[in-house]
Motif scaffolding. Structure first.
Motif, PDB file in Angstrom:
ATOM      1  N   GLU A  44       0.855  -1.202   0.000  1.00 47.13           N
ATOM      2  CA  GLU A  44       0.000   0.000   0.000  1.00 47.13           C
ATOM      3  C   GLU A  44       0.886   1.245   0.000  1.00 47.13           C
ATOM      4  O   GLU A  44       1.529   1.560   1.005  1.00 47.13           O
ATOM      5  CB  GLU A  44      -0.889  -0.032   1.248  1.00 47.13           C
ATOM      6  N   HIS A  99      -3.879   8.644   0.336  1.00 46.87           N
ATOM      7  CA  HIS A  99      -2.432   8.540   0.120  1.00 46.87           C
ATOM      8  C   HIS A  99      -2.070   9.097  -1.260  1.00 46.87           C
ATOM      9  O   HIS A  99      -1.031   9.744  -1.421  1.00 46.87           O
ATOM     10  CB  HIS A  99      -1.969   7.082   0.233  1.00 46.87           C
ATOM     11  N   GLU A 152      -4.773   3.648  -1.824  1.00 47.35           N
ATOM     12  CA  GLU A 152      -5.642   4.407  -0.911  1.00 47.35           C
ATOM     13  C   GLU A 152      -5.811   5.838  -1.420  1.00 47.35           C
ATOM     14  O   GLU A 152      -4.826   6.526  -1.719  1.00 47.35           O
ATOM     15  CB  GLU A 152      -5.041   4.415   0.504  1.00 47.35           C
ATOM     16  N   ASP A 161     -10.981   2.557   4.680  1.00 52.72           N
ATOM     17  CA  ASP A 161      -9.925   2.979   5.613  1.00 52.72           C
ATOM     18  C   ASP A 161     -10.277   4.422   6.003  1.00 52.72           C
ATOM     19  O   ASP A 161      -9.606   5.375   5.622  1.00 52.72           O
ATOM     20  CB  ASP A 161      -8.549   2.876   4.945  1.00 52.72           C
ATOM     21  N   ASP A 180      -8.178   1.076  -0.730  1.00 49.36           N
ATOM     22  CA  ASP A 180      -8.598   1.634   0.552  1.00 49.36           C
ATOM     23  C   ASP A 180      -9.386   2.899   0.235  1.00 49.36           C
ATOM     24  O   ASP A 180      -8.831   3.918  -0.194  1.00 49.36           O
ATOM     25  CB  ASP A 180      -7.388   1.948   1.450  1.00 49.36           C
TER      26      ASP A 180
HETATM   27 CO    CO Z   1      -4.868   2.232   4.235  1.00 52.62          CO
END
Ligand code: CO
Ligand code: XUL
Length: 447
Positions: free
Chosen positions: A238, A277, A274, A344, A302
């Motif tokens: 990730e 991110h 994600e 998430d 995510d």
């Molecule tokens: Co995450």
């Protein structure tokens, strides 16, 4: 979803959340997520494969960099830390059942307390995993992916696999070994490696080349162990650009792909992208998804959203535009296999009540279900694809097709260009494309 088998930790929601359609004004009902509705050959449930993140949902305290925890959770009680862990798991499965999500995700230290030795931690985890096994069987909610927390304990301050001390890597090995076993016991479809503190704050005290080699060696060991235990699921990396470390080795999708290529790990790992991110890395969510998918490496997602604060705020996804793009990329790669949309995401510090956890997830699930309907409509209409085909038509045949096959030399290409003269100036029509895209978003495309 099976029966609720625990005492009610969420008495404010007495039944499972149901689909009531867009006309409903019931805040505890889905307006778009109709689990069994078939879209593009699969049910919404099969396409979206929603998962709840145990860490935010059950263990979130509302703390931020300026203050500690503020929530009073009814499951945070028990004579021992293991009792609290059991109650938290019971509450979690009550939540998953009422929300009707098919999956969940955890870190080892979310679900079970750390012991005073590697062996004691392993015993605690095993007890709790056995309990989770029973709850999974009773409810039908299964594990999307598991992972190990290699960033909270003080021993990981300078990293886990990238720590200068191999003994720290040894403790990380114990956690990952046990978390892979837990994932296998719970029939997890995947296992995730988020870098945590795998990065550095200053080159003044860091051997970057070696730290990256250590990380690759650790990932090889974990892969070999997972395979030796017959794990058939996917291993994910990730990406995240910063936070906690100033420089993270898994900065974004492109950086991770290059790392995997450098260390010959492309066949063994996929990416878990994600949203928050990607935006912290200065990209859009869609950009990182497209980078991963274009390399055939998009494994799981995510789902969340960032705010303007500039750190990982992990909000629920509510923005149709970004999530239509996300679902488009997923549909175009043929859908998830082992992966899914894992929330998430966490409620805000000021959202004190357990019912806020329902509102957050319902909102996120509806956003992605709505996005699925719109993305499917975009694909069905085919207009966007036709435009792209027309824009790149020069590479379909003639010299363009030969270039892509590697059948043209630089000099042949020069000679051809000399025979053709100046290229036409062709508008990329960005403004028109944006307005056409918005027609899909605003039409809502449902019913
Ligand atoms: Co995450
Ligand atoms: C941290 C993050 C993690 C991973 C799992 O920003 O996203 O929760 O998803 O370790």
């Amino acid at each position: 979803m099976g029966a609720i088998i625990t005492k009610p930790y969420f008495p404010e929601v007495s039944n499972c959340i149901k689909y009531e359609g867009q006309g409903s004004d019931n805040p505890l009902a889905f307006k778009y997520y109709d689990a069994d509705r078939v879209v593009a050959g699969k049910t919404m449930k099969q396409h979206l494969k929603f998962a709840v993140a145990f860490w935010h949902t059950m263990k979130g305290t509302g703390s931020d960099p300026f203050g500690g925890g503020v929530y009073d959770r009814p499951w945070n009680q028990g004579a021992t830390t293991l009792d609290v862990a059991r109650h938290t798991l019971d509450a979690a499965f009550e939540f998953f059942g009422k929300l009707t999500v098919p999956h969940w995700c955890f870190h080892d230290r979310d679900i079970a307390p750390e012991g005073s030795s590697i062996a004691e931690s392993a015993r605690y985890l095993q007890e709790i995993v056995n309990h989770a096994d029973v709850l999974q069987k009773a409810t039908g909610c299964t594990l999307l992916w598991g992972t190990a927390n290699l960033f909270s304990h003080p021993r990981y301050t300078h990293g886990a696999a990238t720590n200068p001390d191999p003994l720290v890597m040894g403790h990380a090995a114990a956690q990952v070994r046990q978390a892979i076993d837990a994932t296998i016991q719970l029939n997890g479809q995947g296992y995730t490696f988020w870098g945590g503190r795998e990065g550095y704050t200053s080159l003044i005290n860091t051997n970057m080349k070696q730290e990256r080699e250590q990380l690759a060696a650790f990932l090889c060991m974990a892969r070999d162990y997972a395979h030796s235990q017959g794990f058939k699921g996917a291993l994910y990396i990730e990406p995240k650009p910063g936070e906690p470390m100033t420089h993270q080795y898994d900065y974004d999708a492109a950086t991770v792909l290059s790392f995997l290529r450098e260390f010959d790990l492309m066949d063994d790992f996929r990416l878990n992208i994600e949203a928050n991110h990607s935006t912290l890395a200065g990209h859009t969510f869609a950009h990182d998804l497209m980078v991963a998918a274009s390399a055939g490496m998009l494994g799981s997602v995510d789902a969340n959203a960032g705010a303007i604060l500039g750190w990982d705020t992990d909000e629920y996804p509510t923005n149709l535009y970004d999530n239509v793009w996300a679902v488009l990329v997923v549909l175009k790669m043929g859908g998830f296999t082992t992966g899914g949309f894992n929330f998430d995401a966490k409620v805000r510090r000021g959202s004190f009540d357990t019912i806020d956890l329902f509102y957050g997830h319902i909102s996120g699930m509806d956003t992605l279900a709505h996005s699925l309907l719109i993305a499917d409509k975009i694909i069905q209409d085919g207009e966007m694809d036709l435009y792209l085909e027309a824009r790149y038509a020069g590479y379909k045949e003639g010299i363009g097709a030969k270039i892509l096959k590697g059948d043209v030399t630089l000099v042949e290409l020069e000679d051809w260009a000399a025979s053709q003269g100046e290229p036409e100036k062709i508008s990329a029509r960005q403004e028109l494309r944006e307005s056409l895209f918005n027609r899909y978003i605003y039409s809502g495309v449902v019913k």
